[in-house]
Design a protein around this motif. Structure first.
Motif, PDB file in Angstrom:
ATOM      1  N   HIS A 151       0.849  -1.183   0.000  1.00  0.00           N
ATOM      2  CA  HIS A 151       0.000   0.000   0.000  1.00  0.00           C
ATOM      3  C   HIS A 151       0.889   1.238   0.000  1.00  0.00           C
ATOM      4  N   PRO A 152       0.332   2.401  -0.334  1.00  0.00           N
ATOM      5  CA  PRO A 152       1.150   3.620  -0.370  1.00  0.00           C
ATOM      6  C   PRO A 152       1.675   3.972   1.020  1.00  0.00           C
ATOM      7  N   VAL A 153       2.866   4.534   1.054  1.00  0.00           N
ATOM      8  CA  VAL A 153       3.468   4.881   2.332  1.00  0.00           C
ATOM      9  C   VAL A 153       2.626   5.921   3.066  1.00  0.00           C
ATOM     10  N   TRP A 154       2.026   6.874   2.332  1.00  0.00           N
ATOM     11  CA  TRP A 154       1.219   7.902   3.002  1.00  0.00           C
ATOM     12  C   TRP A 154       0.022   7.271   3.711  1.00  0.00           C
ATOM     13  N   LEU A 155      -0.537   6.220   3.105  1.00  0.00           N
ATOM     14  CA  LEU A 155      -1.673   5.562   3.736  1.00  0.00           C
ATOM     15  C   LEU A 155      -1.228   4.826   4.991  1.00  0.00           C
ATOM     16  N   HIS A 156      -0.047   4.232   4.913  1.00  0.00           N
ATOM     17  CA  HIS A 156       0.454   3.564   6.107  1.00  0.00           C
ATOM     18  C   HIS A 156       0.678   4.562   7.239  1.00  0.00           C
ATOM     19  N   LYS A 157       1.231   5.713   6.913  1.00  0.00           N
ATOM     20  CA  LYS A 157       1.447   6.742   7.943  1.00  0.00           C
ATOM     21  C   LYS A 157       0.121   7.175   8.558  1.00  0.00           C
ATOM     22  N   LEU A 158      -0.935   7.217   7.741  1.00  0.00           N
ATOM     23  CA  LEU A 158      -2.258   7.556   8.261  1.00  0.00           C
ATOM     24  C   LEU A 158      -2.711   6.523   9.285  1.00  0.00           C
ATOM     25  N   THR A 159      -2.486   5.241   8.993  1.00  0.00           N
ATOM     26  CA  THR A 159      -2.896   4.206   9.948  1.00  0.00           C
ATOM     27  C   THR A 159      -2.076   4.270  11.232  1.00  0.00           C
ATOM     28  N   GLU A 160      -0.844   4.729  11.139  1.00  0.00           N
ATOM     29  CA  GLU A 160      -0.053   4.928  12.357  1.00  0.00           C
ATOM     30  C   GLU A 160      -0.710   5.983  13.251  1.00  0.00           C
ATOM     31  N   LYS A 161      -1.218   7.038  12.616  1.00  0.00           N
ATOM     32  CA  LYS A 161      -1.855   8.105  13.393  1.00  0.00           C
ATOM     33  C   LYS A 161      -3.164   7.628  14.018  1.00  0.00           C
ATOM     34  N   THR A 162      -3.884   6.744  13.353  1.00  0.00           N
ATOM     35  CA  THR A 162      -5.165   6.289  13.905  1.00  0.00           C
ATOM     36  C   THR A 162      -4.989   5.421  15.142  1.00  0.00           C
ATOM     37  N   VAL A 163      -3.781   4.894  15.351  1.00  0.00           N
ATOM     38  CA  VAL A 163      -3.537   4.087  16.557  1.00  0.00           C
ATOM     39  C   VAL A 163      -2.610   4.792  17.538  1.00  0.00           C
ATOM     40  N   GLY A 164      -2.117   5.977  17.172  1.00  0.00           N
ATOM     41  CA  GLY A 164      -1.137   6.659  18.015  1.00  0.00           C
ATOM     42  C   GLY A 164      -1.642   6.960  19.410  1.00  0.00           C
ATOM     43  N   HIS A 165      -2.917   7.327  19.520  1.00  0.00           N
ATOM     44  CA  HIS A 165      -3.472   7.669  20.835  1.00  0.00           C
ATOM     45  C   HIS A 165      -3.463   6.457  21.765  1.00  0.00           C
ATOM     46  N   MET A 166      -3.572   5.278  21.188  1.00  0.00           N
ATOM     47  CA  MET A 166      -3.545   4.044  21.964  1.00  0.00           C
ATOM     48  C   MET A 166      -2.249   3.928  22.779  1.00  0.00           C
ATOM     49  N   TYR A 167      -1.143   4.231  22.155  1.00  0.00           N
ATOM     50  CA  TYR A 167       0.146   4.156  22.839  1.00  0.00           C
ATOM     51  C   TYR A 167       0.279   5.251  23.895  1.00  0.00           C
ATOM     52  N   LYS A 168      -0.243   6.432  23.583  1.00  0.00           N
ATOM     53  CA  LYS A 168      -0.179   7.529  24.556  1.00  0.00           C
ATOM     54  C   LYS A 168      -0.978   7.195  25.809  1.00  0.00           C
ATOM     55  N   VAL A 169      -2.184   6.649  25.615  1.00  0.00           N
ATOM     56  CA  VAL A 169      -3.022   6.268  26.762  1.00  0.00           C
ATOM     57  C   VAL A 169      -2.287   5.282  27.648  1.00  0.00           C
ATOM     58  N   TRP A 170      -1.674   4.293  27.042  1.00  0.00           N
ATOM     59  CA  TRP A 170      -0.998   3.254  27.822  1.00  0.00           C
ATOM     60  C   TRP A 170       0.277   3.777  28.470  1.00  0.00           C
ATOM     61  N   ARG A 171       0.980   4.638  27.750  1.00  0.00           N
ATOM     62  CA  ARG A 171       2.247   5.170  28.261  1.00  0.00           C
ATOM     63  C   ARG A 171       2.037   6.089  29.458  1.00  0.00           C
ATOM     64  N   THR A 172       0.913   6.810  29.482  1.00  0.00           N
ATOM     65  CA  THR A 172       0.669   7.795  30.542  1.00  0.00           C
ATOM     66  C   THR A 172      -0.339   7.296  31.576  1.00  0.00           C
ATOM     67  N   SER A 173      -0.680   6.027  31.540  1.00  0.00           N
ATOM     68  CA  SER A 173      -1.730   5.481  32.399  1.00  0.00           C
ATOM     69  C   SER A 173      -1.389   5.591  33.888  1.00  0.00           C
ATOM     70  N   THR A 174      -2.393   5.986  34.665  1.00  0.00           N
ATOM     71  CA  THR A 174      -2.311   5.899  36.124  1.00  0.00           C
ATOM     72  C   THR A 174      -3.323   4.894  36.659  1.00  0.00           C
ATOM     73  N   ASN A 175      -4.100   4.327  35.737  1.00  0.00           N
ATOM     74  CA  ASN A 175      -5.097   3.317  36.084  1.00  0.00           C
ATOM     75  C   ASN A 175      -5.122   2.305  34.944  1.00  0.00           C
ATOM     76  N   ASP A 176      -4.319   1.248  35.066  1.00  0.00           N
ATOM     77  CA  ASP A 176      -4.158   0.309  33.963  1.00  0.00           C
ATOM     78  C   ASP A 176      -5.456  -0.418  33.614  1.00  0.00           C
ATOM     79  N   ALA A 177      -6.269  -0.729  34.602  1.00  0.00           N
ATOM     80  CA  ALA A 177      -7.520  -1.439  34.331  1.00  0.00           C
ATOM     81  C   ALA A 177      -8.430  -0.603  33.434  1.00  0.00           C
ATOM     82  N   LYS A 178      -8.463   0.702  33.660  1.00  0.00           N
ATOM     83  CA  LYS A 178      -9.278   1.593  32.831  1.00  0.00           C
ATOM     84  C   LYS A 178      -8.597   1.840  31.486  1.00  0.00           C
ATOM     85  N   ALA A 179      -7.292   2.029  31.511  1.00  0.00           N
ATOM     86  CA  ALA A 179      -6.567   2.359  30.285  1.00  0.00           C
ATOM     87  C   ALA A 179      -6.618   1.230  29.270  1.00  0.00           C
TER      88      ALA A 179
END
Length: 290
Positions: A151-179
């Motif tokens: 697939h085009p590289v730009w499309l792949h970069k878009l999919t990276e952005k659609t999951v980026g918040h997932m990593y931020k939530v987990w990285r900054t979690s203070t409540n793992d069960a909720k995160a």
């Protein structure tokens, strides 16, 4: 009075010197590398049995081409395969892996949220520096298995952005069960809805690239990591296929057909050693039980 210029020839460290410095026999890192090799050989056996092509990739491929084995300081092992082959492998691994190994993906581990799989050794335990693995069911030494898509590289970069918040939530979690619930919702939305829709759209638009230059420029496919995987360096099919083999820790294992060009496209001069005083490992803690 003539000046005399002295030239000092600096000899780079050879493999023996590097091994002695970073991973001598019996060291914890060398034991980890040998355990990863054991895992790889089991996966290689199953892939051969089911005619599933794969190849050594990233730092593992650099190690093969530069050192005929692991980069002396490397503490992970990566292989790649086309997504269609990856899906076949995911079906056969659970029933064919020996009992000391476990497949880890989103189906086998409820808290796992990567879009690629790991095969884990159950006779060890390790924790990574990033802490993403803190609630995962399997935490042993592993190898990574990456699905590759066209697939085009730009499309792949878009999919990276659609999951980026997932990593931020987990990285900054203070409540793992909720995160983890938030992380899983983001993962499932992408994996079950968005990514299948994008693949379907590509299937519709790809034939148009043969006739319209606009679609050719926007949707010209390259081989890159599967959707949602945070690596997007493009690969070129002509450099990968047909696969060949190269020695890795005494075993002939699959590598891209033109591994030199393949690696130079991704890493530049991969034969040049990095600054050995600035190396960073992935692993935070590791225990090997037997």
């Amino acid at each position: 009075m003539q000046s005399v210029v002295f030239f000092v020839i600096l000899h780079p460290m050879n493999d023996s010197d590097l091994r002695q410095r970073f991973n001598p026999d019996g060291s914890l890192l060398r034991r980890q590398q040998m355990r990863m090799l054991e895992i790889l050989l089991e996966v290689d056996r199953i892939c051969k049995q089911h005619d599933i092509p794969y190849w050594l990739s990233s730092g593992t491929l650099i190690g093969a081409m530069r050192h005929d084995g692991f980069i002396p300081w490397d503490d992970d092992l990566d292989i790649e395969m086309l997504r269609s082959d990856y899906l076949r492998l995911m079906k056969v691994l659970p029933s064919e892996l020996p009992v000391w190994l476990a497949l880890q993906n989103d189906e086998t581990d409820p808290n796992y949220f990567y879009f690629y799989a790991k095969v884990r050794d159950r006779r060890s335990r390790m924790l990574e520096q990033n802490g993403y693995d803190r609630l995962w069911k399997e935490q042993g030494i592993y190898i990574d298995i990456f699905p590759m898509e066209q697939h085009p590289v730009w499309l792949h970069k878009l999919t990276e952005k659609t999951v980026g918040h997932m990593y931020k939530v987990w990285r900054t979690s203070t409540n793992d069960a909720k995160a983890i619930k938030t992380v899983r919702r983001i993962f499932d939305f992408n994996n079950r809805l968005l990514f299948p829709c994008l693949r379907g759209l590509l299937g519709i638009l790809s034939p148009l690239t043969l006739h319209f230059s606009l679609f050719t420029s926007l949707f010209s496919p390259l081989i890159t990591s599967g959707m949602g995987i945070p690596f997007h360096n493009p690969r070129y099919a002509k450099e990968i296929f047909p696969l060949t083999t190269h020695v890795f820790e005494g075993h002939q294992l699959p590598v891209p057909h033109d591994a030199d060009a393949h690696l130079r496209h991704i890493f530049g001069d991969y034969m040049q050693l990095p600054d050995l005083d600035k190396l960073k490992l992935h692993v935070g803690q590791i225990e090997i039980y037997e």
